[in-house]
Design an enzyme around this catalytic site. Structure first.
Site, PDB file in Angstrom:
ATOM      1  N   ASP A 248     -11.078   3.378   3.647  1.00 23.15           N
ATOM      2  CA  ASP A 248     -11.307   1.589   3.811  1.00 23.15           C
ATOM      3  C   ASP A 248     -12.983   1.363   3.580  1.00 23.15           C
ATOM      4  O   ASP A 248     -13.305   0.869   3.314  1.00 23.15           O
ATOM      5  CB  ASP A 248     -10.928   0.809   5.017  1.00 23.15           C
ATOM      6  CG  ASP A 248      -9.537   0.452   4.621  1.00 23.15           C
ATOM      7  OD1 ASP A 248      -9.744  -0.111   4.033  1.00 23.15           O
ATOM      8  OD2 ASP A 248      -9.191  -0.431   6.060  1.00 23.15           O
TER       9      ASP A 248
ATOM     10  N   LYS B  62       0.823  -1.762   0.069  1.00 20.38           N
ATOM     11  CA  LYS B  62      -0.110   0.205  -0.320  1.00 20.38           C
ATOM     12  C   LYS B  62       0.679   1.222   0.179  1.00 20.38           C
ATOM     13  O   LYS B  62       0.472   2.504  -0.991  1.00 20.38           O
ATOM     14  CB  LYS B  62      -0.900   0.127   1.501  1.00 20.38           C
ATOM     15  CG  LYS B  62      -2.248  -0.638   1.357  1.00 20.38           C
ATOM     16  CD  LYS B  62      -3.016  -1.079   2.485  1.00 20.38           C
ATOM     17  CE  LYS B  62      -4.221  -2.284   2.404  1.00 20.38           C
ATOM     18  NZ  LYS B  62      -5.019  -2.886   3.415  1.00 20.38           N
TER      19      LYS B  62
ATOM     20  N   GLN C 237      -4.871  -1.248   9.696  1.00 22.10           N
ATOM     21  CA  GLN C 237      -4.505  -2.712   9.204  1.00 22.10           C
ATOM     22  C   GLN C 237      -5.000  -3.381   9.701  1.00 22.10           C
ATOM     23  O   GLN C 237      -4.310  -3.849  11.276  1.00 22.10           O
ATOM     24  CB  GLN C 237      -3.002  -2.631   8.638  1.00 22.10           C
ATOM     25  CG  GLN C 237      -3.276  -4.636   7.296  1.00 22.10           C
ATOM     26  CD  GLN C 237      -3.604  -4.274   6.798  1.00 22.10           C
ATOM     27  OE1 GLN C 237      -3.560  -2.876   6.199  1.00 22.10           O
ATOM     28  NE2 GLN C 237      -4.277  -4.935   6.015  1.00 22.10           N
TER      29      GLN C 237
HETATM   30  N1  GUN Z   1      -7.170  -6.434   5.888  1.00 26.12           N
HETATM   31  C1  GUN Z   1      -7.105  -7.632   5.056  1.00 26.12           C
HETATM   32  N2  GUN Z   1      -7.518  -6.052   3.734  1.00 26.12           N
HETATM   33  C2  GUN Z   1      -7.945  -5.504   4.673  1.00 26.12           C
HETATM   34  C3  GUN Z   1      -8.021  -3.672   3.906  1.00 26.12           C
HETATM   35  O1  GUN Z   1      -8.845  -4.024   2.490  1.00 26.12           O
HETATM   36  N3  GUN Z   1      -7.926  -2.902   4.636  1.00 26.12           N
HETATM   37  C4  GUN Z   1      -7.877  -2.528   6.604  1.00 26.12           C
HETATM   38  N4  GUN Z   1      -7.983  -1.904   6.649  1.00 26.12           N
HETATM   39  N5  GUN Z   1      -7.559  -4.241   7.095  1.00 26.12           N
HETATM   40  C5  GUN Z   1      -7.393  -5.557   5.707  1.00 26.12           C
END
Ligand code: GUN
Length: 287
Positions: free
Chosen positions: A120, A53, A97
């Site tokens: 998100d 990311k 996350q």
């Molecule tokens: N953990 C796995 N996929 C995601 C996601 O799309 N966003 C977040 N914040 N955590 C994750």
């Protein structure tokens, strides 16, 4: 790649180029879109996701900030980091996350993120707005799937979309986004009796259940479009989806591979949401 294989790598790249151009335009106006990622603990998969990311956000010219906290962090400490980022004008997107350690209440953490920075799309305000068709941040994976369908000119209106999986992050919002585009939507899940009788009706079949090669030839109608959200390892440790790609591909009009289908779109849509947030902040400051 054959035309029927939906190439998420290429489509993701195309959208990221468009994002890059819009980031440049914002920078000329004195605003660099900023994405902050909070990472708690040592989960290796989470570390890899977060690295990707960060890399993708800097590649399109955004500022990337990482808050790396030990697994022992308290809920209050985590909340105070979120609060600081909520009040930081150089940050337009905040992502915590998941998963978080067991002693932290995920719902409380998500609620603490300013909905205007919730890139998100997990905050109940954004989920609620999405449900009633108002502008909001959309959950990145279903949003990315909509873009895959749109950019491959896959008709949605009047089609029967069957979604296997009912998670808050993928299955549920996926159905809503397709409904808003005039699909007829059926949700299936682990308790559905006679799953193939539903999936075989699908013009568009979307599978997000986290079970290796679970969907076989017997689940798919001739000519269906199949979207595989799964990200699993097979018995040889090779990445594979929820769909048995080799068994199903010849029945489909179009199908996403794993890897290289939905996966690259999820990060792309995170960047798109961060850009949207920054553009809205600039528009607000112009008022
Ligand atoms: N953990 C796995 N996929 C995601 C996601 O799309 N966003 C977040 N914040 N955590 C994750």
């Amino acid at each position: 790649m054959s035309e029927k294989i939906i190439d998420g790598v290429a489509i993701g790249k195309e959208i990221r180029e468009e994002i890059k151009a819009r980031v440049s335009a914002l920078k000329e106006r004195g605003c660099t879109p900023g994405l902050a990622v909070i990472l708690v603990g040592e989960n290796q998969a989470s570390h890899t996701y977060v690295r990707n990311k960060q890399k993708s956000s800097t590649e399109v010219g955004m500022k990337s900030e990482l808050v790396n906290l030990p697994a022992s962090v308290t809920e209050d400490e985590l909340l105070s980091h979120i609060n600081k980022l909520n009040n930081d004008d150089s940050i337009h997107g905040i992502l915590v996350q998941l998963p978080l350690p067991d002693h932290i209440d995920e719902n409380r953490i998500i609620l603490a993120i300013d909905p205007k920075k919730d890139v998100d799309g997990f905050h109940p305000i954004n989920v609620g707005k999405m449900m009633i068709g108002q502008r909001s941040f959309l959950s990145c994976t279903p949003y990315g799937i909509i873009k895959l369908l749109e950019r491959t000119n896959t008709p949605i209106k009047g089609k029967h979309a069957v979604i296997v999986g009912r998670s808050n992050i993928v299955g549920k919002p996926m159905g809503q986004l397709l409904l808003q585009r005039d699909a007829t939507v059926t949700y299936c899940h682990s308790q559905t009796v006679d799953l193939p009788s539903y999936t075989k009706q699908a013009d568009i079949l979307i599978v997000a259940i986290g079970r290796t090669k679970f969907i076989g030839e017997e689940h798919v109608k001739d000519g269906a479009v199949v979207i595989d959200v799964g990200m699993n390892r097979d018995e040889n440790g090779k990445l594979c989806g929820d769909v048995d790609f080799e068994a199903v591909k010849n029945k489909t009009t179009a199908i996403t591979p794993v890897p290289g289908g939905v996966g690259p779109m999820t990060i792309t849509m995170l960047l798109k949401n961060t850009l949207q947030s920054a553009e809205e902040a600039v528009a607000e400051s112009d008022k």
